[in-house]
Design a protein around this motif. Structure first.
Motif, short mmCIF file in Angstrom:
data_model
loop_
_atom_site.label_atom_id
_atom_site.label_comp_id
_atom_site.label_asym_id
_atom_site.label_seq_id
_atom_site.Cartn_x
_atom_site.Cartn_y
_atom_site.Cartn_z
N ASP A 134 0.83 -1.20 0.00
CA ASP A 134 0.00 0.00 0.00
C ASP A 134 0.86 1.25 0.00
N ILE A 135 2.01 1.14 0.67
CA ILE A 135 2.87 2.30 0.85
C ILE A 135 4.29 1.92 0.45
N VAL A 136 4.98 2.87 -0.19
CA VAL A 136 6.40 2.65 -0.51
C VAL A 136 7.19 3.83 0.04
N VAL A 137 8.27 3.49 0.77
CA VAL A 137 9.19 4.54 1.21
C VAL A 137 10.39 4.48 0.27
N GLU A 138 10.64 5.60 -0.42
CA GLU A 138 11.66 5.63 -1.46
C GLU A 138 12.84 6.48 -0.99
N SER A 139 14.06 5.99 -1.24
CA SER A 139 15.24 6.73 -0.77
C SER A 139 15.84 7.62 -1.84
N GLY A 140 15.54 7.33 -3.10
CA GLY A 140 16.15 8.10 -4.19
C GLY A 140 17.64 7.85 -4.32
N SER A 141 18.11 6.72 -3.79
CA SER A 141 19.57 6.51 -3.74
C SER A 141 20.12 5.71 -4.91
N PHE A 142 19.27 5.02 -5.63
CA PHE A 142 19.72 4.18 -6.75
C PHE A 142 20.81 3.20 -6.34
N GLY A 143 20.87 2.86 -5.05
CA GLY A 143 21.81 1.82 -4.65
C GLY A 143 23.03 2.33 -3.92
N ALA A 165 9.03 7.61 9.34
CA ALA A 165 10.10 7.89 8.37
C ALA A 165 10.61 9.31 8.48
N GLU A 166 9.89 10.11 9.21
CA GLU A 166 10.21 11.53 9.31
C GLU A 166 11.65 11.78 9.77
N ARG A 167 12.16 10.90 10.61
CA ARG A 167 13.50 11.13 11.14
C ARG A 167 14.58 10.94 10.07
N LEU A 168 14.20 10.34 8.95
CA LEU A 168 15.16 10.19 7.85
C LEU A 168 14.81 11.19 6.74
N PRO A 169 15.56 12.27 6.65
CA PRO A 169 15.19 13.30 5.66
C PRO A 169 15.24 12.78 4.22
N ASN A 170 15.93 11.69 3.96
CA ASN A 170 15.99 11.20 2.58
C ASN A 170 14.85 10.26 2.23
N ALA A 171 13.93 10.04 3.18
CA ALA A 171 12.82 9.12 2.91
C ALA A 171 11.63 9.88 2.32
#
Ligand code: ATP
Ligand code: MG
Lengths: 247, 878
Positions: B558-567, B724-730
């Motif tokens: 239902d939900i996806v948390v994306e990092s935008g890191s490409f690995g 996820a709020e504590r991780l600014p990249n999430a």
């Protein structure tokens, strides 16, 4: 100087001066020319090469401006007109025949004939155009392009075009200059008919005394001035006069 | 050869062709005479050359700065000691870390001036206001390292403050400090292993004289903290060594090998540089190809225009050539004079174009920046070879483009001088010429399509080249068919224009179809640009739709948390643990990338939380089970593969497969599940716990979450977001938004491609303007007649404008047909790569048409003005 006509003139040039260039190289093509073209008349203009015949036609037709003097078509003075007004005047009230290359090559003969009317966005009087086409003997050739017509046929198309919008006056600058004499006299006969039968006003420049003898009046130009006039001319008298002015 | 003293200048001129010096003077005189009509040719050559030179200069510059970057990154490093490759080789090798004690052992070897352990990894700076530095999608890597602080080993220098002295102190590069507006002593957050860490800035450093290290963002920790936050406690990635006597590297390397044992690899600093460079080139190879591709497009489009200009001017000068031939000039002489003329234009314009190239390279660079792709800074590098290449290509294209018209000029029959009109108007339809034209045009088009098809099917050594050449041939073939198609097109489109626009419309139509060859080759230049734009538009829309479909169908979370890191980096693993404890959540799995050698083959693998993964991603029907019989997942001894891989490698549920991970140990894993995998195309899957047990400290690239029964989407979204709020990249998405985000990845590249193609369209526009200007010159008399019998200036302008629109419309129509064909073919060919949808987007394509037509209007502005302003009497006299 021709006498002032009784009927109002179709066009009139008054005290016209046309000078090209300035200083030492200045050429005076028209030097105080005053002339009337009576409505319904056929006028021929003759004169030696460089005497100003074409220049007179051009200024009378609003294709070029004057250095001094006035030009009237009907009662309208051309000097004050803008380019657009002059263009509309040429389109709606004047007709043109040049010596050659009169036609738009991509258009058929019929389309060329009706071009000024269509440029004006007016209705084509088909009966009239058909009559014209018949008169110039092109009924079976109207769908052809200029490149598929002979020089004489092309000139007939040009004359038909000049007449198609029933202009107040038609200017023709050596319309038969490029044609053999038989083809030329066909064109002349046709112009003559237009004057006689339709009361068309025509002004024509020519070097040919026989051609000039078709006209009602012949004006002689030399060095930018009107030097003589013959009414109801015949070829001998014209030739005579031409010799006199070195034409 | 006789020289007649009383011959007119023009004869004189040609008779003397042959003496090189006089040839040049006469040619130059000829050029001056027709400077106006050659101006656009020169402009086309210039633009083509400028674009070629610009791309070459930019790639040179980038390569140079990449090279410089790798050299500088290892400046002072004479030797490096590291673990041997666990698998893979050269730049692709994957290796374990080394124990920290190694540093002391290496330092003790005679001849070693300095040795230090180096650890680097992903660490992202986050400013006081939450600004994140280092966007990987834009090419800005956020890098963490240990502070070495030895000028013999690396170029970092503290310019303010001091090195990190404790676990919560960092040194950051000056560019980052400037961007975040922070100074020594200020707090800053760092994302790394373990999540977000509150740190204090102890110092600000420069990389040599630069504020940052080639556009990356660097944060540096003390050694122990770096190991903890970036790698592994007590271990380094590599030990770097500076020697007292760099020339003695071989001897000292042998001494180190003897001293630290064969379990380590000793390489030179140059090897590190070469490996880094090779990795980079792999990444940037596509960039090179794209840039070269656009240079070729610019030149081909420019070539059409040059060809066109020479064709028209030769046609207009038929009489002149015929006259020369009539009075005795040989064919070779006429050929020579036209070719010399074209060479002169080519040489002059190419020289000017080279100058413009440097400007173009700067423009291209900012273009990439505008679309969010950062290129490293560095002084402009202009290599002689690139200049020579661009110049030679410019001159060659000009000469080639002029060849056919020149041959035509040489074939001029002397009798042509006597004809009334020198203007070529081909007879409409049906002639033998057009039959051979149809035959060759179709043959070339089909051959090109065939080459493309086999290239797309992967034939040959270099399928991309095959596709490219095939595409070029299709353009060429259709361009050859153009004259045949121009009249029908003119009738089709011109009819309505004529009836709407009256006489100007009719004149426009007739003029546009008057010389179909001219119209077609003018339109061909635009056709290429529009064809490629259309193709890219269809391809991009199809890719987006396919991604969207793939995500929508394949992701059941239902939900996806994306990092935008490409690995490279991502979400700390603690996020999964925390999310799992939420009452709103039923299933959670991260997903991380790694590589492994599986039964002798190096392969990408993903690490997942296998107990839940099957509930979050739709893997279709499954043999065996991801979650395992007891629901605990794949554990440390099992893996799962999709059916295609299983079939290819001959595996089935229960097969035992030897797998090597980064630590170099060979584990035997049992195939625990074979999944149908109808949507996503997953690599082999292992449990993330297995990767951790092999010493990897993975980040999740994405975390998938399923809501507990009866919990609606918004509730679970809010719950996940608050964790996820504590991780600014999430970034937290629901499924639809995630699909959209993934599809949006295509956009920056698409923007660049469009901008580059706009350049091809611009050149084509110049071509249309050029053709119109030349045509108007030869129709001067006709325009005079029109004006004399009453066509207004506005009507003359309208006629030129509509003619231009028709030419542009013709090019656009051909281009769209070709673009649609290419789009269809390429999308079909990519079906196995997951591009399963073919989408023809109407709105963007309608915009393309609108722009192309506007191009026609724009191209007509100057020629129309010139036509309208012609003096009637002068025009009649011409
Ligand atoms: N545009 C111009 N610039 C300068 N001089 C001109 C121009 N047009 C005409 N002239 C000069 O004006 C004079 C009159 O020329 P025009 O063309 O009216 O003569 P024409 O009588 O028609 O001669 P032809 O019988 O040869 O046609 C000539 O001396 C000519 O050289
Ligand atoms: Mg004259």
């Amino acid at each position: 100087m021709p006498p002032r006509p009784l009927t109002p003139p179709a066009a009139c040039v008054r005290s016209a001066v046309k000078r090209y260039g300035t200083g030492d190289t200045a050429v005076t093509a028209l030097d105080d020319v005053t002339v009337w073209f009576p409505a319904g008349s056929f006028t021929a203009i003759m004169g030696p090469s460089g005497s100003g015949k074409s220049t007179l036609m051009h200024v009378a037709a609003g294709l070029d401006g004057l250095t001094a003097g006035e030009v009237f078509i009907g009662v309208d003075e051309l000097g004050a007109m803008s380019d657009n007004e002059l263009t509309r005047l040429r389109r709606d009230r004047l007709g043109f025949v040049f010596q050659a290359f009169n036609l738009v090559p991509t258009l058929s003969a019929y389309e060329n004939i009706t071009l000024p009317i269509r440029l004006a966005g007016r209705r084509i009087d088909t009966a009239w155009v058909d009559e014209l086409v018949g008169m110039v003997g092109l009924t079976d050739r109207v769908e052809h392009r200029p490149s598929e017509l002979s020089g004489g046929q092309q000139q007939r198309v040009a004359v038909a075009r000049a007449l198609a919008s029933r202009p107040e006056i038609v200017f023709a600058d050596e319309p038969t200059g490029n044609l053999d004499s038989r083809t030329g006299s066909e064109i002349l006969a046709f112009m003559r008919r237009a004057v006689r039968e339709m009361h068309q006003t025509i002004v024509m420049v020519t070097h040919d005394p026989v051609a000039a003898s078709h006209a009602d009046h012949v004006l002689f130009l030399a060095d930018g001035r009107i030097v003589d006039q013959i009414d109801d001319p015949d070829p001998e008298r014209v030739l005579d006069r031409m010799k006199q002015f070195g034409a | 050869m006789t020289v007649h003293d009383n011959t007119p200048d023009i004869v004189d001129r040609t008779y003397r062709v042959g003496g090189a010096a006089t040839t040049i003077t006469t040619t130059l005189r000829g050029l001056r005479g027709q400077s106006r009509r050659l101006a656009t040719t020169a402009l086309a050559v210039m633009l083509g050359v400028a674009f070629t030179a610009g791309t070459l200069v930019l790639t040179d510059t980038l390569r140079e700065s990449f090279d410089g970057m790798h050299v500088d990154a290892h400046a002072g490093v004479d030797l490096a000691v590291r673990a041997p490759a666990s698998f893979g080789d050269g730049p692709d090798a994957v290796r374990d870390r080394v124990d920290a004690e190694l540093t002391a052992a290496v330092a003790a070897v005679d001849g070693v001036a300095a040795a230090a352990g180096r650890t680097s990894g992903w660490a992202q700076l986050s400013g006081p206001d939450g600004t994140l530095l280092g966007d990987i999608a834009s090419g800005v890597d956020p890098i963490g390292e240990n502070w070495i602080g030895d000028e013999r080993l690396d170029p970092w220098r503290i310019v303010d403050g001091s090195p990190p002295a404790s676990a919560n102190e960092v040194v950051i590069d000056r560019a980052a400090a400037t961007t975040l507006a922070v100074a020594v002593g200020d707090p800053v957050d760092v994302l790394a292993l373990g999540g977000r860490h509150a740190m204090t800035i102890s110092g600000i450093a420069t990389f040599g004289d630069n504020d940052d290290r080639f556009g990356t963002v660097t944060v540096m920790f003390d050694e122990a903290t770096a190991q903890h936050l970036l790698g592994e406690r007590g271990r380094h990635d590599v030990v770097v060594v500076a020697l007292e006597e760099p020339a003695a590297a071989d001897v000292v390397a042998d001494d180190i090998r003897r001293s630290v044992g064969a379990a380590h690899e000793v390489v030179t600093g140059a090897t590190l540089v070469d490996e880094a460079r090779a990795v980079h080139l792999q990444d940037w190879g596509f960039f090179d190809t794209v840039m070269k591709g656009f240079a070729v497009i610019a030149l081909v489009v420019g070539g059409f225009i040059i060809f066109n200009t020479f064709s028209i001017t030769v046609a207009q000068r038929t009489r002149e050539f015929a006259m020369l031939r009539a009075i005795g000039a040989g064919r070779g002489q006429v050929l020579g004079s036209v070719l010399t003329e074209s060479m002169a234009v080519g040489v002059l314009a190419s020289l000017v174009g080279l100058g413009g190239g440097v400007g173009v390279s700067a423009g291209l660079r900012s273009l990439f920046t505008v679309f969010g792709l950062e290129l490293p800074d560095g002084g402009v590098v202009v290599r002689q070879g690139s200049l020579v290449t661009a110049f030679a290509v410019g001159v060659a294209i000009t000469a080639l483009s002029a060849l056919v018209p020149a041959l035509r000029a040489a074939r001029t029959a002397p009798i042509a001088a006597m004809r009334e009109s020198a203007i070529e108007t081909s007879t409409p339809g049906g002639s033998a010429g057009s039959r051979t034209r149809i035959a060759t045009g179709s043959a070339v088009t089909l051959a090109g399509a065939g080459a493309m098809a086999s290239g797309l099917a992967g034939a040959g050594d270099d399928p991309i080249v095959l596709v490219g050449l095939g595409g070029l041939a299709v353009f060429g073939g259709v361009a050859a068919l153009g004259p045949v198609l121009a009249r029908p097109f003119g009738r089709l489109v011109g009819g309505p224009i004529a009836s709407i626009r009256g006489v100007p419309g009719q004149l426009a139509r007739d003029n546009a179809t008057r010389s179909p060859k001219r119209t077609a080759s003018t339109a061909a230049a635009l056709m290429i640009g529009v064809g490629l734009v259309g193709f890219i538009t269809i391809l991009a829309a199809s890719i987006k739709a396919s991604i969207d479909e793939m995500v929508t169908a394949g992701v059941s979370a239902d939900i996806v948390v994306e990092s935008g890191s490409f690995g490279f980096g991502g979400l700390d693993r603690s996020l999964v643990t925390e999310l799992r404890s939420l009452p709103e959540v039923a299933a959670v799995s991260g997903s991380t990338l790694a590589s492994a050698e599986i039964d002798g083959e190096v392969s990408e693998i993903i690490g997942i939380d296998s107990a839940d993964y099957g509930r979050l991603i739709d893997l279709g029907s499954t043999e065996g089970s991801l979650a395992g019989p007891d629901g605990t997942g794949l554990g440390l001894d099992r893996m799962a593969v999709n059916a295609d891989t299983a079939a290819e490698r001959g595996w089935s549920v229960g097969s035992d497969v030897p797998v090597t991970l980064a630590d170099g140990a060979v584990r035997t894993l049992t195939i625990g599940a074979v999944v149908e995998d109808p949507y996503i195309g997953v690599p082999p899957m292992v449990d993330t716990a297995l990767l951790e047990s092999a010493g990897l400290r993975p980040f999740d690239i994405q975390v998938f979450v399923a809501a507990a029964d009866g919990v609606d989407r918004d509730t679970v979204l809010a719950a996940v977001a608050s964790v996820a709020e504590r991780l600014p990249n999430a970034a937290v998405y629901d499924r639809a938004a995630f699909a959209e985000d993934r599809a949006g990845l295509v956009d920056p590249l698409l923007g660049v491609v469009y901008a580059l193609l706009a350049f091809a369209v611009l050149i084509a526009t110049l071509g249309i303007a050029n053709t119109l200007a030349l045509s108007i010159m030869e129709r001067t008399r006709e325009i005079g007649v029109l004006r004399a019998i009453g066509a207004t200036r506005a009507q003359v302008r309208a006629a030129v404008r509509w003619e231009s629109v028709m030419i542009a419309g013709f090019g656009t129509a051909l281009g769209l047909v070709i673009g649609a064909g290419f789009g269809w073919a390429v999308v079909r060919a990519l079906e196995t790569e997951g591009i399963t949808r073919l989408v023809v987007p109407t709105v963007p394509l309608a915009i393309v048409v609108a722009i192309a037509v506007a191009t026609g209007v724009g191209a007509a502005v100057l020629p129309a003005r010139r036509a309208a302003r012609l003096d009637v009497l002068e025009a009649l006299r011409s």
